[in-house]
Design a protein around this motif. Structure first.
Motif, short mmCIF file in Angstrom:
data_model
loop_
_atom_site.label_atom_id
_atom_site.label_comp_id
_atom_site.label_asym_id
_atom_site.label_seq_id
_atom_site.Cartn_x
_atom_site.Cartn_y
_atom_site.Cartn_z
N LYS A 162 6.01 14.92 0.49
CA LYS A 162 5.80 16.28 0.98
C LYS A 162 4.60 16.37 1.91
O LYS A 162 4.46 17.34 2.66
CB LYS A 162 5.61 17.22 -0.22
N GLY A 163 3.71 15.36 1.86
CA GLY A 163 2.56 15.34 2.75
C GLY A 163 2.67 14.29 3.84
O GLY A 163 1.66 13.90 4.42
N ARG A 164 3.91 13.85 4.12
CA ARG A 164 4.11 12.77 5.08
C ARG A 164 4.07 13.30 6.52
O ARG A 164 4.66 14.33 6.83
CB ARG A 164 5.46 12.10 4.81
N TYR A 165 3.36 12.58 7.37
CA TYR A 165 3.34 12.91 8.78
C TYR A 165 4.72 12.64 9.39
O TYR A 165 5.40 11.67 8.99
CB TYR A 165 2.30 12.08 9.52
N PRO A 166 5.15 13.47 10.33
CA PRO A 166 6.43 13.21 11.00
C PRO A 166 6.45 11.82 11.63
O PRO A 166 5.40 11.29 12.02
CB PRO A 166 6.51 14.31 12.06
N GLU A 167 7.63 11.23 11.71
CA GLU A 167 7.77 9.86 12.23
C GLU A 167 7.19 9.76 13.63
O GLU A 167 7.44 10.61 14.50
CB GLU A 167 9.24 9.47 12.25
N GLY A 168 6.38 8.73 13.84
CA GLY A 168 5.76 8.51 15.14
C GLY A 168 4.44 9.22 15.33
O GLY A 168 3.80 9.06 16.37
N THR A 169 4.01 10.03 14.35
CA THR A 169 2.74 10.73 14.45
C THR A 169 1.79 10.26 13.36
O THR A 169 2.22 9.72 12.34
CB THR A 169 2.93 12.26 14.32
N ALA A 170 0.49 10.44 13.62
CA ALA A 170 -0.53 9.99 12.68
C ALA A 170 -1.84 10.69 13.02
O ALA A 170 -1.99 11.24 14.12
CB ALA A 170 -0.69 8.47 12.75
N PRO A 171 -2.80 10.69 12.11
CA PRO A 171 -4.12 11.24 12.45
C PRO A 171 -4.80 10.40 13.53
O PRO A 171 -4.38 9.27 13.81
CB PRO A 171 -4.87 11.18 11.12
N ASP A 172 -5.86 10.96 14.12
CA ASP A 172 -6.46 10.31 15.28
C ASP A 172 -7.15 9.00 14.96
O ASP A 172 -7.45 8.21 15.88
CB ASP A 172 -7.45 11.26 15.97
N TRP A 173 -7.40 8.71 13.70
CA TRP A 173 -8.05 7.45 13.34
C TRP A 173 -7.05 6.33 13.07
O TRP A 173 -7.44 5.22 12.70
CB TRP A 173 -8.98 7.62 12.14
N VAL A 174 -5.77 6.62 13.27
CA VAL A 174 -4.71 5.62 13.13
C VAL A 174 -3.99 5.49 14.47
O VAL A 174 -3.43 6.47 14.98
CB VAL A 174 -3.70 6.01 12.03
N ALA A 175 -4.03 4.29 15.07
CA ALA A 175 -3.36 4.03 16.35
C ALA A 175 -2.10 3.23 16.08
O ALA A 175 -2.16 2.03 15.75
CB ALA A 175 -4.29 3.28 17.30
N MET A 176 -0.94 3.89 16.20
CA MET A 176 0.33 3.24 15.89
C MET A 176 0.74 2.33 17.04
O MET A 176 0.45 2.59 18.22
CB MET A 176 1.41 4.29 15.66
N GLY A 177 1.45 1.27 16.73
CA GLY A 177 1.93 0.35 17.75
C GLY A 177 2.45 -0.92 17.11
O GLY A 177 2.66 -0.97 15.89
N GLU A 178 2.69 -1.93 17.92
CA GLU A 178 3.15 -3.21 17.37
C GLU A 178 2.12 -3.74 16.38
O GLU A 178 2.46 -4.30 15.34
CB GLU A 178 3.38 -4.21 18.49
N THR A 179 0.84 -3.57 16.75
CA THR A 179 -0.26 -3.83 15.83
C THR A 179 -0.95 -2.49 15.59
O THR A 179 -1.53 -1.90 16.50
CB THR A 179 -1.26 -4.84 16.40
N THR A 180 -0.87 -1.99 14.38
CA THR A 180 -1.44 -0.69 14.05
C THR A 180 -2.91 -0.85 13.69
O THR A 180 -3.27 -1.67 12.84
CB THR A 180 -0.68 -0.05 12.87
#
Length: 434
Positions: free
Chosen positions: A86-104
């Motif tokens: 219920k507290g999950r961020y939508p797919e592909g989104t994250a807080p600013d201290w998490v940089a998503m990518g091939e290497t997160t």
């Protein structure tokens, strides 16, 4: 022996006895306390106590964790408040201290950086060095800086756990997880899927004045994380259990009290039977009655109310019968001299005398039973007690435990004020209710 000597000897013996008594009683109490100290293994309890666990528990009560989790089997990454769906961020989104990518890249602050690579997880720990871990079918292959393993790292073949002031990293064969603490109760008002999440108080107020007040209240009321709607209903159930149990017991106990009072019941056998009945139902604690009645009627708030009713019937019966035995017969005789019938004598000669005692005790027990209903609800499956127990059992979201405890305290304070106000209005006739 002269009279003076005899008197002196008696006085000396008296003072000796008093001195022995004065020393014996404190000595007995001290001996008992020493026995309790060792019987309850207080030294062992002190050794087993963990200040670290206590600090963590306190921190959990006023803060929340954001979890960054990677499924090591397929590489999928999700970010969630408290790790809940219920507290999950939508797919592909994250807080600013998490940089998503091939290497997160996960920045925990103060130089603590964790990388979720395609195969290997790395954690650069300031002052210690780089930790690398590669999970696989055979376990977790970890490479740590040379030297002794610090206490805040727990490493085994199948698991690596690192706990620092910046956060916690846990790596197993199937899952890698990082969580970071933040102060506050996140998502208390609006969940991530609400259009009002992230807005300031002023922005929310502006939207409310623009005609969105209903939608705002609906989002708060139906909050899936904090369940405000369920919490309000649970508090109502708890108060209802206390109310039904207390006043139901008073209604049942009053006529039985007449049968147990000496000046109203001429049959000794009936008085004896009533008094033993009161002793029986109040001699068994409400929690025991709760368990018994739950087996008979099933779980639910009504079972809790019945448990309170049964226990308080015995207590009220004893209190009411004693009040009846202390009524002033002159007032009853005055009513009888007017030709009043027995029912009228009770109504106008007895009831007005005992009403202050009855109301005072009933309102006091209503306040007390509000607290008891919390524990009873945890057993019968109703009220705020059940929600508190569930939150404690999970041992995950201690901020919810704090929330429920605060609400219980406020509920008890409110009931204390209400019962005191009502007692003053009904008994003392204080119009101001102060």
């Amino acid at each position: 022996m002269s009279m003076a000597e005899t008197l002196k000897a008696d006085t000396d013996r008296l003072f000796t006895r008093k001195r022995l008594t004065n020393f014996a009683i404190p000595g007995a109490v001290l001996a008992y306390l020493v026995y309790v100290f060792f019987a309850f293994d207080v030294p062992g309890l002190a050794q087993r106590a963990s200040l670290e666990n206590a600090r963590t528990l306190v921190a959990d009560s006023y803060s929340y964790k954001t979890h960054v989790t990677r499924d090591n089997r397929n590489g999928e990454i999700e970010v969630a408040i408290e790790g809940e769906r219920k507290g999950r961020y939508p797919e592909g989104t994250a807080p600013d201290w998490v940089a998503m990518g091939e290497t997160t890249q996960i920045d925990l602050g103060d130089g603590h950086v964790v990388f979720f690579g395609p195969e290997t997880i790395t954690y650069d720990i300031p002052g210690y060095g780089l930790v690398e871990a590669t999970p696989g079918r055979s376990g977790v292959n970890a490479i740590l800086p040379e030297g002794d393993l610090p206490d805040w790292i727990n490493a085994s073949k199948n698991r690596l756990a690192i706990t620092t002031e910046a956060g916690r990293v846990t790596i197993t064969r199937n899952r890698s997880e990082v969580f970071r603490y933040f102060t506050g109760w996140e998502l208390f008002w609006f969940t991530l899927d609400s259009p009002y999440h992230g807005l300031s108080t002023g922005e929310v107020a502006t939207r409310a004045l623009s005609g969105e007040a209903g939608a705002i209240v609906s989002d708060i009321w139906n909050n899936g994380m904090w369940r405000h709607k369920d919490v309000v209903w649970a508090i109502f159930e708890t108060i209802l259990m206390a109310f039904l149990g207390t006043f139901g017991a008073a209604i049942v106990a009053l006529p039985l009290a007449f049968a147990a009072a000496r000046n109203f019941s001429a049959f000794g056998a009936l008085r004896f039977a009533m008094r033993r009945l009161f002793d029986f139902v109040r001699g068994v604690d409400a929690l025991i009655w709760t368990i018994i009645l739950a087996r008979a009627f099933g779980p639910g708030p009504l079972t809790g109310a019945l448990a309170i009713l049964v226990t308080d019937t015995g207590t009220f019966g004893k209190i009411f019968s004693e009040a009846l035995e202390n009524v002033d017969n002159k007032q009853i005789e005055g009513i009888a001299s007017t030709g009043a019938k027995p029912i009228q004598r009770y109504r106008f000669g007895v009831i007005p005398q005992i009403v202050p005692v009855l109301l005072s005790q009933i309102l006091y027990f209503l306040e007390s039973n509000t607290r008891s209903a919390t524990i009873i609800g945890a057993i019968t499956g109703g009220g705020i007690g059940l929600m508190l127990t569930q939150a404690i059992i999970t041992q995950k979201d201690w901020e919810e435990v704090s929330y429920y405890i605060i609400l219980i305290i406020l509920m008890v304070v409110l009931m204390d004020w209400f019962s005191g106000w009502l007692r003053r209005r009904l008994i003392a006739g204080d119009e101001s209710g102060r």
